[in-house]
Scaffold this motif. Structure first.
Motif, short mmCIF file in Angstrom:
data_model
loop_
_atom_site.label_atom_id
_atom_site.label_comp_id
_atom_site.label_asym_id
_atom_site.label_seq_id
_atom_site.Cartn_x
_atom_site.Cartn_y
_atom_site.Cartn_z
N ARG A 112 0.83 -1.21 0.00
CA ARG A 112 0.00 0.00 0.00
C ARG A 112 0.87 1.26 0.00
O ARG A 112 0.56 2.24 -0.68
CB ARG A 112 -0.94 0.01 1.20
N ALA A 113 1.96 1.24 0.75
CA ALA A 113 2.86 2.40 0.81
C ALA A 113 3.45 2.68 -0.57
O ALA A 113 3.55 3.83 -0.99
CB ALA A 113 3.97 2.17 1.83
N ALA A 114 3.83 1.61 -1.28
CA ALA A 114 4.40 1.78 -2.62
C ALA A 114 3.36 2.36 -3.58
O ALA A 114 3.66 3.27 -4.35
CB ALA A 114 4.92 0.44 -3.14
N GLU A 115 2.13 1.85 -3.52
CA GLU A 115 1.06 2.34 -4.39
C GLU A 115 0.72 3.80 -4.11
O GLU A 115 0.41 4.56 -5.01
CB GLU A 115 -0.19 1.48 -4.22
N ALA A 116 0.80 4.19 -2.82
CA ALA A 116 0.45 5.55 -2.43
C ALA A 116 1.61 6.53 -2.58
O ALA A 116 1.44 7.73 -2.37
CB ALA A 116 -0.04 5.56 -0.98
N GLY A 117 2.79 6.02 -2.92
CA GLY A 117 3.95 6.89 -3.07
C GLY A 117 4.39 7.49 -1.74
O GLY A 117 4.83 8.64 -1.69
N VAL A 118 4.26 6.72 -0.67
CA VAL A 118 4.63 7.19 0.67
C VAL A 118 6.09 7.59 0.70
O VAL A 118 6.94 7.00 0.05
CB VAL A 118 4.35 6.08 1.71
N ASP A 119 6.39 8.65 1.47
CA ASP A 119 7.78 9.08 1.65
C ASP A 119 8.65 7.91 2.06
O ASP A 119 8.19 6.94 2.65
CB ASP A 119 7.86 10.17 2.73
N GLN A 120 9.91 8.07 1.82
CA GLN A 120 10.85 7.01 2.13
C GLN A 120 11.29 7.08 3.59
O GLN A 120 11.30 8.14 4.19
CB GLN A 120 12.05 7.12 1.20
N TRP A 121 11.67 5.90 4.15
CA TRP A 121 12.08 5.81 5.54
C TRP A 121 13.60 5.85 5.65
O TRP A 121 14.33 5.40 4.77
CB TRP A 121 11.53 4.53 6.17
N ASP A 122 14.07 6.38 6.80
CA ASP A 122 15.49 6.51 7.07
C ASP A 122 16.02 5.38 7.96
O ASP A 122 17.19 5.03 7.88
CB ASP A 122 15.77 7.84 7.79
N LEU A 123 15.16 4.85 8.81
CA LEU A 123 15.56 3.81 9.75
C LEU A 123 14.43 2.80 9.85
O LEU A 123 13.28 3.19 10.09
CB LEU A 123 15.84 4.43 11.13
N VAL A 124 14.76 1.53 9.65
CA VAL A 124 13.74 0.48 9.68
C VAL A 124 14.18 -0.61 10.64
O VAL A 124 15.31 -1.11 10.55
CB VAL A 124 13.50 -0.13 8.28
N PHE A 125 13.28 -0.97 11.55
CA PHE A 125 13.50 -2.10 12.45
C PHE A 125 12.63 -3.25 11.98
O PHE A 125 11.45 -3.06 11.71
CB PHE A 125 13.10 -1.75 13.88
N GLU A 142 12.67 -7.21 -0.02
CA GLU A 142 12.56 -6.77 -1.41
C GLU A 142 11.52 -5.65 -1.56
O GLU A 142 11.75 -4.67 -2.26
CB GLU A 142 12.18 -7.96 -2.30
N LEU A 143 10.38 -5.79 -0.88
CA LEU A 143 9.35 -4.75 -0.92
C LEU A 143 9.83 -3.47 -0.25
O LEU A 143 9.47 -2.36 -0.66
CB LEU A 143 8.08 -5.24 -0.20
N LEU A 144 10.67 -3.61 0.75
CA LEU A 144 11.16 -2.47 1.51
C LEU A 144 12.20 -1.64 0.76
O LEU A 144 12.19 -0.41 0.83
CB LEU A 144 11.76 -2.98 2.83
N GLY A 145 13.08 -2.30 0.03
CA GLY A 145 14.21 -1.63 -0.63
C GLY A 145 13.89 -0.33 -1.33
O GLY A 145 14.53 0.70 -1.06
N PRO A 146 12.89 -0.27 -2.20
CA PRO A 146 12.59 0.97 -2.93
C PRO A 146 11.98 2.07 -2.06
O PRO A 146 11.86 3.20 -2.50
CB PRO A 146 11.58 0.52 -3.99
N ARG A 147 11.59 1.77 -0.84
CA ARG A 147 10.95 2.74 0.05
C ARG A 147 11.95 3.38 1.02
O ARG A 147 11.55 4.02 1.98
CB ARG A 147 9.84 2.07 0.87
N LEU A 148 13.24 3.21 0.78
CA LEU A 148 14.26 3.72 1.71
C LEU A 148 14.93 4.97 1.18
O LEU A 148 15.14 5.12 -0.03
CB LEU A 148 15.34 2.64 1.93
N SER A 149 15.31 5.86 2.09
CA SER A 149 16.12 7.02 1.70
C SER A 149 17.53 6.53 1.34
O SER A 149 17.90 5.41 1.67
CB SER A 149 16.18 8.03 2.85
N SER A 150 18.30 7.37 0.70
CA SER A 150 19.63 6.96 0.24
C SER A 150 20.59 6.67 1.38
O SER A 150 21.54 5.93 1.22
CB SER A 150 20.22 8.04 -0.67
N PHE A 151 20.34 7.22 2.58
CA PHE A 151 21.23 7.00 3.72
C PHE A 151 20.60 6.09 4.78
O PHE A 151 21.06 6.03 5.93
CB PHE A 151 21.63 8.34 4.36
#
Length: 192
Positions: A112-125, A142-151
């Protein structure tokens, strides 16, 4: 009983999830993890995602230490209710609604986040339940990778007896640490 280790809500007790369906991160592991994250400047002002949140202890610890926003994702009804109580307590201490709870399966939330174009996350647990298979964990990564900030930094917590996660092409491990029966893997976007 778990507690918030440091920050504006430091020392506050957290509500625990009743029963044995979750495996809370010990205070010892949490202290070591957050010490490392602070040394990397990965807390103040960050956008945090806590997947398989359980009681939400990692996410609310982040909020106490200055995270800009925190999403707790938990599917289990009892655990999601506990997340909500802990989020409300931290939001009250922080003085703003930093922590939000999403009662959802992790895969559905990320889709859902990918479909909605949700901002990217900086830290994921990610502290998935032990029964989660390695293939299921790989799909989530794999689903998470594109939703991450560059750092971004991704922290995967598993049993010390489980194999290292299979990282998708979008992520690469840069560290790991074992604490008794717990192992943490740290990953970042590939090529960074």
């Amino acid at each position: 009983m778990s507690r918030i280790v440091a920050g504006v809500a430091g020392g506050s007790l957290l509500v625990s999830v009743p029963g044995d369906g979750t495996r809370p991160t010990t205070d010892r592991v949490k202290e070591a993890l957050f010490s490392r994250l602070e040394s990397m400047n990965m807390l103040a002002g960050t956008r945090v995602l806590d997947l398989y949140a359980g009681s939400g202890s990692l996410g609310v610890e982040s909020a106490s230490r200055g995270a800009k926003s925190v999403e707790l994702v938990e599917f289990n009804d009892k655990a999601a209710a506990v997340c909500q109580r802990n989020a409300e307590m931290v939001n009250k201490v922080v003085g703003t609604k930093v922590v939000r709870v999403q009662r959802s399966k992790v895969e559905s939330f990320l889709e859902r986040a990918a479909e909605a174009g949700v901002d990217q996350w900086d830290l994921v647990f990610m502290d998935p339940p032990y029964p989660l298979t390695e293939d299921e964990l790989s799909l989530v990564l794999e689903l998470l990778g594109p939703r991450l900030s560059s750092f971004a930094v991704v922290v995967v917590e598993r049993s010390a007896r489980t194999p290292e996660p299979s990282w998708p092409e979008t992520l690469e491990r840069f560290a790991e640490k074992k604490y008794g029966e717990t192992r943490l893997w740290f990953a970042e976007p590939a090529g960074e």
